[in-house]
Design an enzyme around this catalytic site. Sequence first.
Site, PDB file in Angstrom:
ATOM      1  N   HIS A 191       0.854  -1.185   0.000  1.00 53.98           N
ATOM      2  CA  HIS A 191       0.000   0.000   0.000  1.00 53.98           C
ATOM      3  C   HIS A 191       0.894   1.241   0.000  1.00 53.98           C
ATOM      4  CE1 HIS A 191      -3.877  -1.971   1.770  1.00 53.98           C
ATOM      5  NE2 HIS A 191      -3.362  -2.664   0.761  1.00 53.98           N
TER       6      HIS A 191
ATOM      7  N   GLU B   9       1.049   3.857   1.887  1.00 55.17           N
ATOM      8  CA  GLU B   9       1.589   4.227   3.191  1.00 55.17           C
ATOM      9  C   GLU B   9       2.808   3.390   3.544  1.00 55.17           C
ATOM     10  OE1 GLU B   9      -1.548   3.409   2.349  1.00 55.17           O
ATOM     11  OE2 GLU B   9      -2.967   4.062   3.888  1.00 55.17           O
TER      12      GLU B   9
ATOM     13  N   CYS C  70      -6.084   1.751   6.000  1.00 59.09           N
ATOM     14  CA  CYS C  70      -6.751   0.519   6.428  1.00 59.09           C
ATOM     15  C   CYS C  70      -6.122   0.058   7.746  1.00 59.09           C
ATOM     16  CB  CYS C  70      -6.581  -0.564   5.355  1.00 59.09           C
ATOM     17  SG  CYS C  70      -4.880  -1.148   5.166  1.00 59.09           S
TER      18      CYS C  70
ATOM     19  N   CYS D 167      -2.293  -0.690   7.516  1.00 59.74           N
ATOM     20  CA  CYS D 167      -1.481   0.525   7.448  1.00 59.74           C
ATOM     21  C   CYS D 167      -1.529   1.300   8.758  1.00 59.74           C
ATOM     22  CB  CYS D 167      -1.922   1.382   6.273  1.00 59.74           C
ATOM     23  SG  CYS D 167      -1.551   0.597   4.682  1.00 59.74           S
TER      24      CYS D 167
END
Length: 148
Positions: free
Chosen positions: A46, A48, A76, A79
């Site tokens: 992801h 992040e 999410c 993360c």
Amino acid sequence: MHAALELAKEAAGLGEVPVGAVVVKDGEIIGRGSNAPISQHDPSAHAEIQAMRDAAVRLGNYRLVGCSLYVTLEPCAMCAGAIQHARIANLIYGASDPKTGACGSVIDLMAEARLNHHTEVTGGVLAQECGSLLSQFFASRRKSSRPQ
């Protein structure tokens, strides 16, 4: 946030969900990331995570104390956990995520009193721009998957 938006646009161009993130320390971007789970065959890729990995390498430390993370979409649970473990001081996100957001939308891991680190969260920064990019991406994807 503008730098994160540019990274999100790059991700969209590669067929990834358009999410971008940057890590800032002392007013300087030290980490950049965009969504790449499809291209990297990695569910943890992801934006992040990518930005924090980049920043950690540059700092030579997995702890990102005193850093701020700007991301175009509310993180999410995966993360949010990584943000806390990295000791990010401030999280600034654009669009809320009513399906998987873990910083206030679905759950709020950042406000969990039993956890030992608490990141300061600010949501809704450039929310319209961030949300529009995501909406356009998914609308385009739906349109291209319809039978002609």
